[in-house]
Write a protein that holds these residues in place. Structure first.
Motif, PDB file in Angstrom:
ATOM      1  N   ALA A 106      35.865  63.203  76.298  1.00 18.63           N
ATOM      2  CA  ALA A 106      36.432  61.856  76.318  1.00 18.63           C
ATOM      3  C   ALA A 106      35.351  60.789  76.176  1.00 18.63           C
ATOM      4  O   ALA A 106      35.541  59.800  75.460  1.00 18.63           O
ATOM      5  CB  ALA A 106      37.225  61.638  77.610  1.00 18.63           C
ATOM      6  N   PHE A 107      34.205  60.970  76.852  1.00 19.73           N
ATOM      7  CA  PHE A 107      33.166  59.941  76.824  1.00 19.73           C
ATOM      8  C   PHE A 107      31.948  60.362  76.010  1.00 19.73           C
ATOM      9  O   PHE A 107      30.874  59.758  76.113  1.00 19.73           O
ATOM     10  CB  PHE A 107      32.754  59.528  78.246  1.00 19.73           C
ATOM     11  N   VAL A 121      37.404  59.130  85.062  1.00 21.47           N
ATOM     12  CA  VAL A 121      36.079  58.971  84.468  1.00 21.47           C
ATOM     13  C   VAL A 121      35.393  57.759  85.097  1.00 21.47           C
ATOM     14  O   VAL A 121      35.851  56.624  84.958  1.00 21.47           O
ATOM     15  CB  VAL A 121      36.153  58.791  82.944  1.00 21.47           C
ATOM     16  N   SER A 122      34.295  58.002  85.800  1.00 21.87           N
ATOM     17  CA  SER A 122      33.551  56.913  86.419  1.00 21.87           C
ATOM     18  C   SER A 122      32.788  56.118  85.368  1.00 21.87           C
ATOM     19  O   SER A 122      32.221  56.679  84.422  1.00 21.87           O
ATOM     20  CB  SER A 122      32.562  57.460  87.451  1.00 21.87           C
ATOM     21  N   ALA A 128      28.712  54.266  79.097  1.00 22.34           N
ATOM     22  CA  ALA A 128      29.091  53.038  78.402  1.00 22.34           C
ATOM     23  C   ALA A 128      28.280  52.815  77.131  1.00 22.34           C
ATOM     24  O   ALA A 128      28.645  51.990  76.290  1.00 22.34           O
ATOM     25  CB  ALA A 128      28.937  51.844  79.333  1.00 22.34           C
ATOM     26  N   GLY A 129      27.202  53.572  76.977  1.00 23.87           N
ATOM     27  CA  GLY A 129      26.444  53.507  75.738  1.00 23.87           C
ATOM     28  C   GLY A 129      27.118  54.242  74.601  1.00 23.87           C
ATOM     29  O   GLY A 129      26.802  54.021  73.429  1.00 23.87           O
ATOM     30  N   LYS A 249      33.953  53.604  71.092  1.00 24.10           N
ATOM     31  CA  LYS A 249      32.994  52.504  71.089  1.00 24.10           C
ATOM     32  C   LYS A 249      33.381  51.473  70.035  1.00 24.10           C
ATOM     33  O   LYS A 249      33.640  51.806  68.882  1.00 24.10           O
ATOM     34  CB  LYS A 249      31.583  53.040  70.804  1.00 24.10           C
ATOM     35  N   GLY A 250      33.446  50.215  70.460  1.00 19.08           N
ATOM     36  CA  GLY A 250      33.839  49.154  69.549  1.00 19.08           C
ATOM     37  C   GLY A 250      35.338  49.033  69.342  1.00 19.08           C
ATOM     38  O   GLY A 250      35.781  48.370  68.397  1.00 19.08           O
ATOM     39  N   SER A 251      36.107  49.652  70.219  1.00 17.32           N
ATOM     40  CA  SER A 251      37.567  49.642  70.066  1.00 17.32           C
ATOM     41  C   SER A 251      38.131  48.221  70.054  1.00 17.32           C
ATOM     42  O   SER A 251      37.790  47.394  70.912  1.00 17.32           O
ATOM     43  CB  SER A 251      38.219  50.433  71.209  1.00 17.32           C
TER      44      SER A 251
END
Length: 288
Positions: A106-107, A121-122, A128-129, A249-251
């Protein structure tokens, strides 16, 4: 959630907590009326499948985050949160579809086959990168775990823990929470590794173990036989650990999802969902 051990044997959660959840809360966890939504207009959203909101999560989907291994039934904390967010974004229940996504996928960097993912998901700088996170929809609380029938297991307030021999892992939020919030009459036993603290509870070297609530569900289901969550409590101060909805990312959806989460917070809906699925019904009453 960072999940240090949570994925090793969590299968036990499905049977360990099913009796605790309300039998039928479909009506109370249904998404709000789409017509009443004040969030972004769904016809203008960039979606994986036009006209459908695709939500990802892992399988099995464990309790109390989901119920009956069925994210689509609206029951369990994260299913209820997902449908509440969908409703604020203008989607009816039949306009939501679920996709199976492994936790660490997922991340991970790259294109996503979901509009957002919900799976404890913490939010961390490293993650976040690679992906976008919504604003936090759940702030992780601390929990007290004890063996059933012990003196510690009967605690109903924080004051009841004053003379209890507590155990914590060094460097964790639980460690600081015991010092600042519980403030027991004697210093807690401190362990370098979580498994050492768990074993200390098993062997009777401590009366109770303090860990974050998600870990507490795992400890009682898979690690310490005949144990139970005595209760949960807030640990103010410092930067709290929060769960966030995961997006590519960038959603282009991020601002809309954030707006939906903010609206649910301001209306008190997230607090109601948390109390319903992560409180008494899940065997984790509030300690004050």
């Amino acid at each position: 959630m960072v999940r240090p051990l949570m994925l090793l044997a969590l299968g036990a959660l499905a049977t360990a907590t099913v009796a605790c959840a309300p039998a039928d809360n479909t009506a109370s966890t249904a998404a709000p009326n789409a017509a009443a939504s004040t969030a972004c207009t769904k016809d203008q959203l960039e979606l994986v499948t036009p006209g459908k909101l695709t939500i990802g999560t892992d399988k099995p989907a464990y309790e109390p985050w989901f119920k009956g291994d069925d994210p689509s039934n609206g029951q369990g904390f994260e299913s209820a949160v997902a449908y509440a967010v969908a409703g604020e974004m203008g989607f009816d229940r039949d306009e939501v579809q679920w996709s199976t996504v492994k936790f660490d996928t997922a991340f991970a960097p790259g294109e996503k086959k979901f509009d957002f993912d919900v799976n404890q998901v913490s939010i961390t700088p490293q993650r976040a990168g690679a992906v976008d996170f919504s604003k936090g929809y759940y702030t992780v609380k601390q929990a007290v775990v004890a063996v059933k029938g012990s003196e510690a297991s009967g605690a109903t307030t924080l004051d009841d823990l004053q003379n209890v021999k507590l155990g914590v892992q060094v460097g964790t939020t639980a460690f600081s929470a015991v010092q600042r919030v519980v403030r027991p009459s004697s210093l807690p036993k401190v362990y370098n590794e979580q498994i050492d603290a768990v074993n200390a509870l098993k062997n009777g070297q401590i009366d109770a173990l303090v860990v974050d609530l998600p870990t507490a569900f795992y400890v009682t289901a898979a690690q310490v036989e005949n144990s139970a969550i005595v209760g949960q409590f807030n640990a103010p101060g410092g930067k709290p650990e929060e769960f966030g909805l995961v997006m590519e990312k960038g959603s282009a959806l991020k601002s809309c999802v954030d707006k939906a989460v903010d609206t649910l917070k301001s209306k008190g809906e997230l607090a109601k969902i948390e109390q319903q699925w992560l409180g008494e019904a899940a065997g984790a009453p509030e300690l004050k």
